[in-house]
Design a protein around this motif. Structure first.
Motif, short mmCIF file in Angstrom:
data_model
loop_
_atom_site.label_atom_id
_atom_site.label_comp_id
_atom_site.label_asym_id
_atom_site.label_seq_id
_atom_site.Cartn_x
_atom_site.Cartn_y
_atom_site.Cartn_z
N SER A 82 33.85 -47.29 13.51
CA SER A 82 33.53 -47.60 14.91
C SER A 82 32.23 -46.93 15.37
N GLN A 83 31.77 -45.94 14.60
CA GLN A 83 30.53 -45.24 14.95
C GLN A 83 29.30 -45.83 14.24
N VAL A 84 29.50 -46.85 13.42
CA VAL A 84 28.38 -47.46 12.70
C VAL A 84 27.41 -48.09 13.69
N GLY A 85 26.15 -47.69 13.62
CA GLY A 85 25.12 -48.23 14.49
C GLY A 85 25.14 -47.69 15.90
N ALA A 86 26.01 -46.71 16.19
CA ALA A 86 26.13 -46.20 17.55
C ALA A 86 25.05 -45.19 17.90
N ASP A 87 24.45 -44.55 16.90
CA ASP A 87 23.43 -43.53 17.14
C ASP A 87 22.05 -44.19 17.15
N PRO A 88 21.38 -44.23 18.33
CA PRO A 88 20.07 -44.91 18.40
C PRO A 88 18.97 -44.16 17.68
N ASP A 89 19.18 -42.88 17.39
CA ASP A 89 18.14 -42.08 16.73
C ASP A 89 18.10 -42.31 15.23
N MET A 90 19.12 -42.99 14.68
CA MET A 90 19.14 -43.28 13.25
C MET A 90 18.18 -44.41 12.91
N SER A 91 17.58 -44.31 11.74
CA SER A 91 16.74 -45.41 11.25
C SER A 91 17.63 -46.52 10.69
N ASP A 92 17.02 -47.68 10.44
CA ASP A 92 17.79 -48.80 9.88
C ASP A 92 18.38 -48.45 8.53
N GLU A 93 17.64 -47.70 7.74
CA GLU A 93 18.13 -47.31 6.42
C GLU A 93 19.34 -46.37 6.53
N GLU A 94 19.30 -45.45 7.49
CA GLU A 94 20.42 -44.52 7.69
C GLU A 94 21.67 -45.26 8.19
N LYS A 95 21.47 -46.22 9.09
CA LYS A 95 22.60 -47.02 9.56
C LYS A 95 23.19 -47.85 8.43
N HIS A 96 22.31 -48.39 7.59
CA HIS A 96 22.80 -49.17 6.45
C HIS A 96 23.60 -48.28 5.50
N GLN A 97 23.10 -47.08 5.26
CA GLN A 97 23.81 -46.16 4.38
C GLN A 97 25.15 -45.74 4.97
N GLN A 98 25.19 -45.61 6.30
CA GLN A 98 26.44 -45.29 6.99
C GLN A 98 27.48 -46.38 6.76
N LEU A 99 27.06 -47.63 6.83
CA LEU A 99 27.98 -48.75 6.58
C LEU A 99 28.41 -48.78 5.11
N ILE A 100 27.48 -48.54 4.20
CA ILE A 100 27.81 -48.50 2.77
C ILE A 100 28.86 -47.43 2.49
N ASP A 101 28.72 -46.30 3.15
CA ASP A 101 29.67 -45.20 2.97
C ASP A 101 31.07 -45.62 3.42
N SER A 145 32.39 -52.35 16.18
CA SER A 145 31.28 -51.42 15.93
C SER A 145 29.99 -52.03 16.47
N ASN A 146 28.93 -51.24 16.56
CA ASN A 146 27.65 -51.71 17.10
C ASN A 146 26.85 -52.40 16.00
N TRP A 147 27.39 -53.50 15.49
CA TRP A 147 26.75 -54.18 14.36
C TRP A 147 25.46 -54.89 14.77
N LEU A 148 25.26 -55.09 16.08
CA LEU A 148 24.02 -55.72 16.54
C LEU A 148 22.82 -54.81 16.29
N ALA A 149 23.07 -53.49 16.18
CA ALA A 149 21.98 -52.55 15.94
C ALA A 149 21.59 -52.49 14.46
N LEU A 150 22.33 -53.19 13.60
CA LEU A 150 22.02 -53.17 12.17
C LEU A 150 20.97 -54.23 11.83
N ASP A 151 20.33 -54.05 10.68
CA ASP A 151 19.38 -55.06 10.21
C ASP A 151 20.13 -56.21 9.56
N MET A 152 19.40 -57.16 9.00
CA MET A 152 20.03 -58.35 8.43
C MET A 152 20.96 -58.00 7.27
N ARG A 153 20.55 -57.03 6.45
CA ARG A 153 21.41 -56.62 5.34
C ARG A 153 22.75 -56.09 5.86
N GLY A 154 22.69 -55.26 6.91
CA GLY A 154 23.90 -54.67 7.47
C GLY A 154 24.82 -55.71 8.07
#
Length: 399
Positions: free
Chosen positions: A225-244, A332-341
């Motif tokens: 539920s916290q995926v993509g919720a932190d605006p300070d994260m980069s796209d790569e960090e958000k992607h890695q968060q989802l992968i985790d 989750s805030n999936w709208l904040a993810l890139d296309m891969r996410g």
């Protein structure tokens, strides 16, 4: 090592591991001869002696029941039959666990890896609460099982009869009746506690694992539920968060497959035992039992129910918890993810829609609904026996 009393009252350490309750389980399994590879002569001798007792249980129980039927009342015979069916099932379940014992050891490193992913205080607290809940399960189920065992032994002492009623040919050579009785009594008491401990552990372990899996699914729901919720994260960090999160889910499913393959035969055996024994208990309670045997049979009925009811409850709760995971992913805030996410989110939702459930021998789904069906079947079986007049005919014949 933390005291058991502290765990019972939820005074647990903040750095508890998920594997903590299973260390005690493996210790007691070793004590009853369930171990992957014995070390040394004494360990091998202990395992051989225990398994000789397990393998000869069906024979000793059957011969003992036939001998007891000739000299005992119907109530005593039915009480003995209840215990014999469970004793044979205990040996069969112990053998099934031994066959898959190496596989269940593979769960430990997976659980350890899952624990290392949770560092926040509230996440560690949830794991500690899970350890405390498992410890209370140990204590509560242990109390019910050994209450019946202790009552059987006390009743046997008062009535001057064997608590289990098995046949032990190596003790029949003792000529003195008093020495023969107490020799059989001491051996049978130890034998009964061995079977009772095997029954207790092999009925308890699915409940413990299901409770632990449920905790990790709850932790995963919070994390996803916290995926993509932190605006300070980069796209790569958000992607890695989802992968985790996806990796955690895959590890949980791996644990489910391992535990499911082990508890499938044991719970199938237990479903069959519950249906038969509940029917015998009801025949004994409503037709034959006197006041003393009535109390013992009622306690035994509850004990048999507790052999499967906690597991069915935890399985049903786990199903409900896993069904909430796709909703948590969607919110989750999936709208904040890139296309891969976003593509991964679709895959993750579809994968998470597969129920986390357990099936007994590909026949019965393990949950409360199945338990109610089994209980209804045993009542139907009792009604059929009662309507046919089977119990009353035997009662009139014995009188």
């Amino acid at each position: 090592m933390q005291r058991l009393s502290e765990l019972l009252y939820e005074r647990v350490e903040s750095d508890c591991e998920t594997n903590k309750p299973f260390k005690l389980l493996f210790y007691f399994w070793t004590w009853i001869g369930i171990k992957s590879k014995p070390r040394g002569f004494l360990s091998t001798l202990h395992m051989v002696c225990v398994w000789i007792m397990f393998f000869f249980t069906p024979f000793l129980a059957t011969v003992g029941f036939i001998r007891k039927w000739k000299v005992s009342t119907v109530t005593e015979c039915l009480s003995t039959l209840q215990a014999f069916i469970n004793a044979i099932a205990a040996s069969a379940k112990a053998f099934a666990v031994l066959m898959y014992f190496k596989r269940i050891k593979n769960v430990e490193p997976i659980m350890k890896d899952l624990d290392e992913r949770y560092k926040k205080p509230h996440e560690r607290q949830q794991i500690s609460d899970c350890v405390a809940s498992c410890t209370r399960l140990y204590a509560s189920i242990w109390f019910i099982y050994y209450l019946y065992g202790n009552m059987s032994i006390l009743t046997a002492i008062v009535l001057h009869k064997q608590p289990f009623g098995g046949w032990y040919p190596f003790l029949d050579v003792i000529p003195n009746p008093t020495v023969h009785f107490y020799s059989c009594f001491i051996f049978e008491t130890c034998y009964m506690y061995l079977l009772l401990t095997a029954q207790y552990l092999n009925d308890l372990f699915p409940t413990l694992y299901m409770r632990t899996i449920r905790t990790h699914i709850q932790l995963l729901r919070e994390r996803v539920s916290q995926v993509g919720a932190d605006p300070d994260m980069s796209d790569e960090e958000k992607h890695q968060q989802l992968i985790d999160c996806i990796d955690i889910h895959q590890q949980i499913l791996k644990v489910v497959n391992i535990v499911g393959s082990i508890c499938s035969p044991t719970i199938f055996i237990q479903f069959s035992v519950v249906a038969i024994v509940h029917c015998i208990c009801m025949v004994n309670i409503f037709i034959f039992a006197d006041n003393l045997n009535l109390m013992i049979t009622i306690i035994y009925y509850i004990t048999v129910a507790m052999e499967i009811l906690p597991t069915c409850y935890e399985a049903s709760t786990l199903e409900m918890e896993s069904s909430k995971l796709p909703v948590s992913i969607f919110h989750s805030n999936w709208l904040a993810l890139d296309m891969r996410g976003r593509k991964l989110i679709i895959f993750f939702i579809r994968r998470a829609q597969v129920d986390v459930s357990f099936v007994a021998m590909q026949m019965f789904k393990i949950n409360l609904q199945t338990y109610l069906v089994i209980a209804k079947f045993s009542f139907t079986l009792y009604t059929f026996v009662n309507e046919m007049g089977f119990g009353q005919n035997i009662k009139d014949l014995m009188e």
